[in-house]
Write a protein that holds these residues in place. Structure first.
Motif, PDB file in Angstrom:
ATOM      1  N   VAL A  82       0.734  -1.274   0.091  1.00 48.13           N
ATOM      2  CA  VAL A  82       0.080   0.122   0.237  1.00 48.13           C
ATOM      3  C   VAL A  82       0.942   1.076   0.223  1.00 48.13           C
ATOM      4  O   VAL A  82       0.691   2.122  -0.835  1.00 48.13           O
ATOM      5  N   VAL A  83       1.867   1.300   0.925  1.00 46.65           N
ATOM      6  CA  VAL A  83       2.849   2.423   0.932  1.00 46.65           C
ATOM      7  C   VAL A  83       3.607   2.529  -0.396  1.00 46.65           C
ATOM      8  O   VAL A  83       3.716   3.711  -0.843  1.00 46.65           O
ATOM      9  N   ARG A  84       3.961   1.472  -1.055  1.00 44.68           N
ATOM     10  CA  ARG A  84       4.670   1.577  -2.402  1.00 44.68           C
ATOM     11  C   ARG A  84       3.751   2.017  -3.206  1.00 44.68           C
ATOM     12  O   ARG A  84       4.370   3.013  -4.139  1.00 44.68           O
ATOM     13  N   ALA A  85       2.379   1.643  -3.224  1.00 44.03           N
ATOM     14  CA  ALA A  85       1.564   2.097  -4.409  1.00 44.03           C
ATOM     15  C   ALA A  85       1.360   3.722  -4.262  1.00 44.03           C
ATOM     16  O   ALA A  85       1.259   4.387  -5.215  1.00 44.03           O
ATOM     17  N   ILE A  86       1.070   4.113  -2.956  1.00 40.41           N
ATOM     18  CA  ILE A  86       1.140   5.605  -2.579  1.00 40.41           C
ATOM     19  C   ILE A  86       2.202   6.257  -3.222  1.00 40.41           C
ATOM     20  O   ILE A  86       2.180   7.369  -3.732  1.00 40.41           O
ATOM     21  N   ARG A  87       3.354   5.602  -3.006  1.00 40.97           N
ATOM     22  CA  ARG A  87       4.586   6.286  -3.104  1.00 40.97           C
ATOM     23  C   ARG A  87       4.386   6.755  -4.808  1.00 40.97           C
ATOM     24  O   ARG A  87       5.050   7.678  -5.276  1.00 40.97           O
ATOM     25  N   SER A  88       4.142   5.621  -5.416  1.00 43.14           N
ATOM     26  CA  SER A  88       4.208   5.710  -7.048  1.00 43.14           C
ATOM     27  C   SER A  88       3.303   6.636  -7.656  1.00 43.14           C
ATOM     28  O   SER A  88       3.556   7.027  -8.837  1.00 43.14           O
ATOM     29  N   GLU A  89       2.413   7.246  -6.681  1.00 41.02           N
ATOM     30  CA  GLU A  89       1.513   8.282  -7.489  1.00 41.02           C
ATOM     31  C   GLU A  89       2.080   9.737  -6.923  1.00 41.02           C
ATOM     32  O   GLU A  89       1.325  10.693  -7.302  1.00 41.02           O
ATOM     33  N   GLY A  90       3.338   9.659  -6.316  1.00 41.19           N
ATOM     34  CA  GLY A  90       3.925  10.767  -6.043  1.00 41.19           C
ATOM     35  C   GLY A  90       3.627  11.545  -4.877  1.00 41.19           C
ATOM     36  O   GLY A  90       4.065  12.817  -4.627  1.00 41.19           O
ATOM     37  N   ASN A  91       3.291  10.849  -4.008  1.00 41.07           N
ATOM     38  CA  ASN A  91       3.039  11.372  -2.544  1.00 41.07           C
ATOM     39  C   ASN A  91       4.210  11.460  -1.843  1.00 41.07           C
ATOM     40  O   ASN A  91       5.290  10.581  -2.033  1.00 41.07           O
ATOM     41  N   THR A  92       4.143  12.711  -1.252  1.00 44.86           N
ATOM     42  CA  THR A  92       5.576  12.924  -0.391  1.00 44.86           C
ATOM     43  C   THR A  92       5.396  12.196   1.098  1.00 44.86           C
ATOM     44  O   THR A  92       4.131  12.527   1.853  1.00 44.86           O
ATOM     45  N   ILE A  93       6.280  11.382   1.467  1.00 41.64           N
ATOM     46  CA  ILE A  93       6.395  10.790   2.739  1.00 41.64           C
ATOM     47  C   ILE A  93       7.702  10.966   3.668  1.00 41.64           C
ATOM     48  O   ILE A  93       8.722  10.799   3.203  1.00 41.64           O
ATOM     49  N   LEU A  94       7.533  11.251   4.814  1.00 44.57           N
ATOM     50  CA  LEU A  94       8.644  10.971   5.620  1.00 44.57           C
ATOM     51  C   LEU A  94       8.161   9.899   6.741  1.00 44.57           C
ATOM     52  O   LEU A  94       7.369   9.667   7.401  1.00 44.57           O
ATOM     53  N   LEU A  95       8.791   8.766   6.375  1.00 45.69           N
ATOM     54  CA  LEU A  95       8.864   7.323   6.872  1.00 45.69           C
ATOM     55  C   LEU A  95       9.743   6.848   7.957  1.00 45.69           C
ATOM     56  O   LEU A  95      11.032   6.920   7.908  1.00 45.69           O
ATOM     57  N   VAL A  96       9.135   6.382   9.104  1.00 42.57           N
ATOM     58  CA  VAL A  96       9.723   5.651  10.206  1.00 42.57           C
ATOM     59  C   VAL A  96       9.128   4.421   9.938  1.00 42.57           C
ATOM     60  O   VAL A  96       8.192   3.818  10.078  1.00 42.57           O
ATOM     61  N   GLU A  97      10.510   3.397  10.122  1.00 39.13           N
ATOM     62  CA  GLU A  97      10.321   2.033   9.905  1.00 39.13           C
ATOM     63  C   GLU A  97      11.386   1.356  10.620  1.00 39.13           C
ATOM     64  O   GLU A  97      12.344   1.451  10.118  1.00 39.13           O
ATOM     65  N   GLN A  98      10.891   0.568  11.261  1.00 38.81           N
ATOM     66  CA  GLN A  98      12.148  -0.262  12.092  1.00 38.81           C
ATOM     67  C   GLN A  98      12.792  -1.230  11.185  1.00 38.81           C
ATOM     68  O   GLN A  98      14.124  -1.334  11.391  1.00 38.81           O
ATOM     69  N   ASN A  99      12.078  -1.784  10.324  1.00 38.98           N
ATOM     70  CA  ASN A  99      12.651  -2.669   9.326  1.00 38.98           C
ATOM     71  C   ASN A  99      13.479  -1.866   8.293  1.00 38.98           C
ATOM     72  O   ASN A  99      12.974  -1.287   7.462  1.00 38.98           O
ATOM     73  N   ALA A 100      14.856  -1.683   8.537  1.00 34.74           N
ATOM     74  CA  ALA A 100      15.845  -0.996   7.654  1.00 34.74           C
ATOM     75  C   ALA A 100      15.607  -1.163   6.115  1.00 34.74           C
ATOM     76  O   ALA A 100      15.641  -0.582   5.369  1.00 34.74           O
ATOM     77  N   HIS A 101      15.600  -2.684   5.925  1.00 34.28           N
ATOM     78  CA  HIS A 101      15.529  -3.195   4.721  1.00 34.28           C
ATOM     79  C   HIS A 101      14.254  -2.628   3.761  1.00 34.28           C
ATOM     80  O   HIS A 101      14.216  -2.315   2.751  1.00 34.28           O
ATOM     81  N   VAL A 102      13.127  -2.668   4.588  1.00 38.58           N
ATOM     82  CA  VAL A 102      11.904  -2.321   3.736  1.00 38.58           C
ATOM     83  C   VAL A 102      11.792  -0.822   3.757  1.00 38.58           C
ATOM     84  O   VAL A 102      11.453  -0.149   2.743  1.00 38.58           O
ATOM     85  N   ALA A 103      12.269  -0.048   4.806  1.00 38.32           N
ATOM     86  CA  ALA A 103      12.320   1.332   4.628  1.00 38.32           C
ATOM     87  C   ALA A 103      13.012   1.844   3.469  1.00 38.32           C
ATOM     88  O   ALA A 103      12.646   2.818   2.933  1.00 38.32           O
ATOM     89  N   MET A 104      14.352   1.135   3.316  1.00 39.77           N
ATOM     90  CA  MET A 104      15.227   1.717   2.159  1.00 39.77           C
ATOM     91  C   MET A 104      14.795   1.383   0.937  1.00 39.77           C
ATOM     92  O   MET A 104      14.934   2.126  -0.003  1.00 39.77           O
ATOM     93  N   SER A 105      14.008   0.241   0.864  1.00 35.64           N
ATOM     94  CA  SER A 105      13.229  -0.185  -0.480  1.00 35.64           C
ATOM     95  C   SER A 105      12.252   0.631  -0.815  1.00 35.64           C
ATOM     96  O   SER A 105      11.728   1.054  -2.151  1.00 35.64           O
ATOM     97  N   LEU A 106      11.540   1.618   0.140  1.00 38.51           N
ATOM     98  CA  LEU A 106      10.437   2.415  -0.030  1.00 38.51           C
ATOM     99  C   LEU A 106      10.912   3.817  -0.354  1.00 38.51           C
ATOM    100  O   LEU A 106      10.100   4.697  -0.671  1.00 38.51           O
ATOM    101  N   SER A 107      12.132   4.324  -0.007  1.00 34.74           N
ATOM    102  CA  SER A 107      12.604   5.317   0.038  1.00 34.74           C
ATOM    103  C   SER A 107      13.809   5.929  -0.993  1.00 34.74           C
ATOM    104  O   SER A 107      14.158   4.971  -1.571  1.00 34.74           O
ATOM    105  N   ASP A 108      13.751   7.264  -1.230  1.00 34.54           N
ATOM    106  CA  ASP A 108      14.536   7.884  -2.070  1.00 34.54           C
ATOM    107  C   ASP A 108      15.877   8.309  -1.289  1.00 34.54           C
ATOM    108  O   ASP A 108      17.141   8.177  -1.602  1.00 34.54           O
TER     109      ASP A 108
END
Length: 231
Positions: free
Chosen positions: A173-199
């Motif tokens: 869901v977060v990945r899909a929201i990101r693909s639509e150009g939404n701006t997100i500041l993301l806190v996520e304990q799982n570093a692998h997931v967080a980095m895969s979702l982030s710029d």
């Protein structure tokens, strides 16, 4: 730049929890706050939202200072916060939760109708009390932020406490929201997931920024990754 923190210091009683934290988020990007539990990631979001008082330093949004403004005022300006504990209203229906959020927000592309198209499970429960499973609560919390049509979403631990399969659904869901150009500041304990979702990302430790850069730059710093993220 959309959001900026300049040398922000914040305290819990006498505990100095944020120490000269500076960061930037540009429109259209996803920026991760990385670090171990207790590093100051969630407190950073709460300080932006005025839930924790910034004793010194500045928080700026679209170039204007918003330090220590109330959460309601910040919501009207275009900042949405999805807290770690979700804070939905279980005695209201799913639809009422969304309409209440929309009242505090702005008109835009994210309507209640579109939310139900995007989150089918919420559409199925729109007239039922929001006494949902953990994953459904998280989807409602994210949907509630979207329906306010914010300029930026502060997303605090969206996968926290969820079973692995449900966590993957929320991740998508977060990945899909990101693909639509939404701006997100993301806190996520799982570093692998967080980095895969982030710029880009910022690494925090004991309330200080100890690393920053593009995701590729962070991954390339193996010593920092091991020391502060244990990956």
């Amino acid at each position: 730049m959309l959001l900026e923190l300049r040398n922000v210091n914040a305290y819990y009683d006498k505990s100095h929890v944020l120490q000269n934290v500076s960061l930037q988020v540009d429109a259209g990007e996803v920026v991760a706050l990385l670090g171990r539990n207790g590093s100051g990631r969630s407190t950073t979001c709460k300080t932006i939202m005025g839930l924790v008082n910034a004793k010194t330093g500045q928080v700026l949004f679209k170039g204007k200072e918003i330090t220590n403004k109330t959460p309601f005022a910040l919501a009207q300006l275009g900042i949405a916060f999805v807290p770690e504990d979700r804070r939905i209203f279980p005695n209201l229906t799913v639809g009422e939760n969304l309409r209440l959020a929309a009242l505090a927000g702005r008109k835009g592309a994210w309507t209640e109708k579109r939310i139900y198209e995007y989150f089918a499970v919420l559409g199925e429960r729109k007239d039922k009390p929001a006494k949902l499973s953990g994953g459904e609560q998280q989807m409602l919390a994210i949907a509630r932020a979207l329906v306010a049509n914010p300029d930026i979403i502060l997303l605090d631990e969206p996968m926290e406490g969820l079973a692995p399969l449900i966590a993957r659904n929320v991740e998508e869901v977060v990945r899909a929201i990101r693909s639509e150009g939404n701006t997100i500041l993301l806190v996520e304990q799982n570093a692998h997931v967080a980095m895969s979702l982030s710029d880009r990302g910022y690494v925090l430790s004991n309330g200080r920024v100890v690393g920053q850069g593009s995701i590729a730059e962070l991954k390339a710093d193996e010593a920092m990754m091991h020391r502060y993220l244990a990956v």
